[in-house]
Design an enzyme around this catalytic site. Structure first.
Site, PDB file in Angstrom:
ATOM      1  N   ARG A 159      -2.689 -11.411   4.969  1.00  0.00           N
ATOM      2  CA  ARG A 159      -2.643 -10.185   4.153  1.00  0.00           C
ATOM      3  C   ARG A 159      -1.377  -9.363   4.404  1.00  0.00           C
ATOM      4  O   ARG A 159      -1.403  -8.137   4.410  1.00  0.00           O
ATOM      5  CB  ARG A 159      -3.876  -9.298   4.404  1.00  0.00           C
ATOM      6  N   SER A 187     -12.169  -6.138  -1.025  1.00  0.00           N
ATOM      7  CA  SER A 187     -12.387  -5.793   0.389  1.00  0.00           C
ATOM      8  C   SER A 187     -11.585  -4.549   0.751  1.00  0.00           C
ATOM      9  O   SER A 187     -10.373  -4.512   0.537  1.00  0.00           O
ATOM     10  CB  SER A 187     -11.921  -6.938   1.291  1.00  0.00           C
ATOM     11  N   GLU A 217      -7.269  -2.396   3.780  1.00  0.00           N
ATOM     12  CA  GLU A 217      -6.495  -3.422   3.053  1.00  0.00           C
ATOM     13  C   GLU A 217      -5.709  -2.875   1.848  1.00  0.00           C
ATOM     14  O   GLU A 217      -4.524  -3.176   1.704  1.00  0.00           O
ATOM     15  CB  GLU A 217      -7.448  -4.548   2.614  1.00  0.00           C
TER      16      GLU A 217
HETATM   17  C1  LIG Z   1     -13.252  -7.346  -7.078  1.00  0.00           C
HETATM   18  C2  LIG Z   1     -11.977  -7.609  -6.324  1.00  0.00           C
HETATM   19  C3  LIG Z   1     -11.865  -8.778  -5.583  1.00  0.00           C
HETATM   20  C4  LIG Z   1     -10.689  -9.053  -4.876  1.00  0.00           C
HETATM   21  N1  LIG Z   1     -10.600 -10.222  -4.177  1.00  0.00           N
HETATM   22  C5  LIG Z   1      -9.489 -10.515  -3.473  1.00  0.00           C
HETATM   23  C6  LIG Z   1      -9.379 -11.743  -2.746  1.00  0.00           C
HETATM   24  O1  LIG Z   1     -10.273 -12.577  -2.771  1.00  0.00           O
HETATM   25  N2  LIG Z   1      -8.242 -11.953  -2.026  1.00  0.00           N
HETATM   26  C7  LIG Z   1      -7.220 -11.056  -2.002  1.00  0.00           C
HETATM   27  O2  LIG Z   1      -6.222 -11.314  -1.318  1.00  0.00           O
HETATM   28  N3  LIG Z   1      -7.274  -9.900  -2.708  1.00  0.00           N
HETATM   29  C8  LIG Z   1      -8.379  -9.611  -3.430  1.00  0.00           C
HETATM   30  N4  LIG Z   1      -8.466  -8.428  -4.132  1.00  0.00           N
HETATM   31  C9  LIG Z   1      -7.325  -7.489  -4.119  1.00  0.00           C
HETATM   32  C10 LIG Z   1      -6.389  -7.631  -5.354  1.00  0.00           C
HETATM   33  O3  LIG Z   1      -6.929  -8.513  -6.266  1.00  0.00           O
HETATM   34  C11 LIG Z   1      -5.009  -8.146  -4.944  1.00  0.00           C
HETATM   35  O4  LIG Z   1      -4.438  -7.332  -3.963  1.00  0.00           O
HETATM   36  C12 LIG Z   1      -4.056  -8.224  -6.146  1.00  0.00           C
HETATM   37  O5  LIG Z   1      -2.893  -8.923  -5.765  1.00  0.00           O
HETATM   38  C13 LIG Z   1      -3.687  -6.850  -6.697  1.00  0.00           C
HETATM   39  O6  LIG Z   1      -2.960  -7.031  -7.895  1.00  0.00           O
HETATM   40  P1  LIG Z   1      -2.562  -5.805  -8.805  1.00  0.00           P
HETATM   41  O7  LIG Z   1      -1.665  -6.305  -9.868  1.00  0.00           O
HETATM   42  O8  LIG Z   1      -3.788  -5.090  -9.260  1.00  0.00           O
HETATM   43  O9  LIG Z   1      -1.741  -4.913  -7.769  1.00  0.00           O
HETATM   44  P2  LIG Z   1      -1.719  -3.312  -7.672  1.00  0.00           P
HETATM   45  O10 LIG Z   1      -3.056  -2.843  -7.187  1.00  0.00           O
HETATM   46  O11 LIG Z   1      -1.184  -2.728  -8.906  1.00  0.00           O
HETATM   47  O12 LIG Z   1      -0.678  -3.134  -6.480  1.00  0.00           O
HETATM   48  C14 LIG Z   1      -0.968  -3.595  -5.175  1.00  0.00           C
HETATM   49  C15 LIG Z   1       0.285  -3.423  -4.314  1.00  0.00           C
HETATM   50  O13 LIG Z   1       1.324  -4.259  -4.796  1.00  0.00           O
HETATM   51  C16 LIG Z   1       2.475  -3.491  -5.187  1.00  0.00           C
HETATM   52  N5  LIG Z   1       2.970  -4.134  -6.416  1.00  0.00           N
HETATM   53  C17 LIG Z   1       2.247  -4.499  -7.498  1.00  0.00           C
HETATM   54  N6  LIG Z   1       3.008  -5.136  -8.394  1.00  0.00           N
HETATM   55  C18 LIG Z   1       4.263  -5.163  -7.877  1.00  0.00           C
HETATM   56  C19 LIG Z   1       5.516  -5.681  -8.342  1.00  0.00           C
HETATM   57  N7  LIG Z   1       5.655  -6.331  -9.513  1.00  0.00           N
HETATM   58  N8  LIG Z   1       6.628  -5.511  -7.549  1.00  0.00           N
HETATM   59  C20 LIG Z   1       6.522  -4.874  -6.350  1.00  0.00           C
HETATM   60  N9  LIG Z   1       5.370  -4.373  -5.870  1.00  0.00           N
HETATM   61  C21 LIG Z   1       4.246  -4.513  -6.613  1.00  0.00           C
HETATM   62  C22 LIG Z   1       1.956  -2.073  -5.379  1.00  0.00           C
HETATM   63  O14 LIG Z   1       2.976  -1.114  -5.151  1.00  0.00           O
HETATM   64  C23 LIG Z   1       0.851  -2.004  -4.340  1.00  0.00           C
HETATM   65  O15 LIG Z   1       1.382  -1.736  -3.063  1.00  0.00           O
HETATM   66  C24 LIG Z   1      -9.614  -8.130  -4.886  1.00  0.00           C
HETATM   67  C25 LIG Z   1      -9.724  -6.938  -5.660  1.00  0.00           C
HETATM   68  C26 LIG Z   1     -10.884  -6.693  -6.378  1.00  0.00           C
HETATM   69  C27 LIG Z   1     -11.003  -5.445  -7.203  1.00  0.00           C
END
Ligand SMILES: Cc1cc2nc3c(=O)[nH]c(=O)nc-3n(C[C@H](O)[C@H](O)[C@H](O)COP(=O)(O)OP(=O)(O)OC[C@H]3O[C@@H](n4cnc5c(N)ncnc54)[C@H](O)[C@@H]3O)c2cc1C
Length: 334
Positions: A159, A232, A328
């Site tokens: 992570r 999480s 996280e």
């Molecule tokens: C129901 C649920 C289940 C999940 N299961 C998992 C799992 O099994 N495993 C896991 O690892 N995660 C899991 N997650 C967490 C999430 O899916 C991941 O962290 C995912 O990568 C977030 O993507 P996002 O586009 O929504 O990022 P955001 O929430 O928009 O951003 C997350 C972080 O990334 C940065 N960021 C986003 N896009 C960019 C970019 N293009 N350039 C630079 N920085 C950027 C943001 O500044 C922030 O710090 C889960 C979340 C939910 C709601």
């Protein structure tokens, strides 16, 4: 580049949140205009994908930036595919499966965008995105320069990666197309599902594995569209077993995996399960009944409600086990 003022930011916790500026970038040429804009404004900057792993404040007194890059281009010689950061992660996994590429199926149904996947090195069911990335293309918005990180330079770990808290906009990722020939079905939950449903491993394909993973996930993880959450809320803990307090619970009560050297990985969900009855009730946030690592937000939840409850859990876990839970998702302050 498009700029919106005083803009509501949709997020999977359903926190009512606005940003002073919301900016969409569509093209590498937009980075230059963006650089000039931020030099003029001198306010904090936050990059977002689909906002499924961030805890936003009511008002972000800065610029929230969404890069919108949708390319999907195979490079047959390099055995890679170049993927735009705004493509939805699960849709990307399905595209890889359609193209008979193995290795992505265990990461099915993780919410969010491709661009966010390396930030916390997303992982599930025995696979991490770091197993699949060739290189990451970024724009450094402070230095106004483009940088490509090879996998080895991303410092991926559980992570974590080099991209956390950096001034980079990730706009493209090159993924490998020939890293794996076999499915990874060793994860215990996956094995149990296969055994109890008497699935024949000889006739299974990548789409079947993807559907199995999605079914397993839907039993324990709430769909953020129906139940606001960020997945999480706490990471599993990496600690030396000797420091764990055992006067209230024994080590046999915990889930312990061996990690590197003298450290072990401790399942945080079990820690929370064990102390759940010691927790106070909070009005706008609670623990999801099917998964103790997931905090779910009610209608009027604010960032403060969620952080207060998370801190309360952290304190109780520390009091009982001498273990500090780590949050996280990214907590975004004003
Ligand atoms: C129901 C649920 C289940 C999940 N299961 C998992 C799992 O099994 N495993 C896991 O690892 N995660 C899991 N997650 C967490 C999430 O899916 C991941 O962290 C995912 O990568 C977030 O993507 P996002 O586009 O929504 O990022 P955001 O929430 O928009 O951003 C997350 C972080 O990334 C940065 N960021 C986003 N896009 C960019 C970019 N293009 N350039 C630079 N920085 C950027 C943001 O500044 C922030 O710090 C889960 C979340 C939910 C709601």
């Amino acid at each position: 580049m498009k700029i919106f003022k005083n803009y509501s930011i949709k997020n999977s916790l359903n926190i009512k949140s606005k940003a002073k500026y919301y900016v969409e970038l569509y093209d590498k040429k937009d980075f230059n205009s963006f650089h000039s804009f931020i030099k003029k404004e001198k306010v904090p900057i936050l990059i977002i994908g689909e906002a499924t792993n961030i805890v936003l404040p009511d008002f972000y007194n800065g610029i929230i930036v969404k890069p919108i890059f949708n390319q999907f281009i195979f490079n047959e010689d390099q055995k890679t595919v170049a993927v735009g950061s705004s493509i939805n992660w699960h849709e990307f996994v399905l595209k890889m499966i359609e193209n008979n590429i193995i290795g992505y199926e265990n990461l099915s149904s993780i919410p969010g965008s491709v661009g966010a996947s390396p930030i916390q090195n997303i992982g599930a069911y025995g696979r991490e995105v770091s197993d699949l990335i060739e290189s990451v293309d970024c724009y450094d918005y402070i230095e106004d320069e483009f940088i490509t990180f090879k996998n080895i330079d991303c410092n991926f770990s559980y992570r974590n990666s080099i991209f956390k808290n950096k001034n980079y906009i990730i706009y493209n990722i090159d993924f490998t197309t020939n890293s794996y020939n076999n499915f990874n079905l060793r994860y215990s939950t996956v094995q149990k599902f296969i055994d109890s449903n008497k699935i024949d491993l000889n006739s299974i394909n990548a789409m079947d594995v993807s559907k199995i993973i999605t079914k397993i996930r839907s039993k324990t993880l709430p769909d953020p569209i129906k139940i606001p959450n960020v997945g999480s809320f706490f990471k599993n803990c990496i600690v030396n077993k000797n420091i764990i307090k055992t006067d209230r619970f024994s080590l046999d009560d915990l889930i312990i995996w061996n990690a590197d050297n003298d450290k072990s990985k401790i399942g945080s969900a079990r820690l929370i399960d064990l102390i759940k009855d010691q927790l106070d009730n909070f009005e706008n946030v609670e623990i999801y009944e099917h998964h103790s690592l997931v905090l779910i937000a009610k209608d009027n939840a604010t960032q403060e409600d969620i952080i207060d409850f998370a801190r309360h859990i952290i304190d109780k876990v520390y009091e009982n086990f001498n273990i500090s839970l780590e949050i996280e998702p990214s907590i975004i302050f004003n």
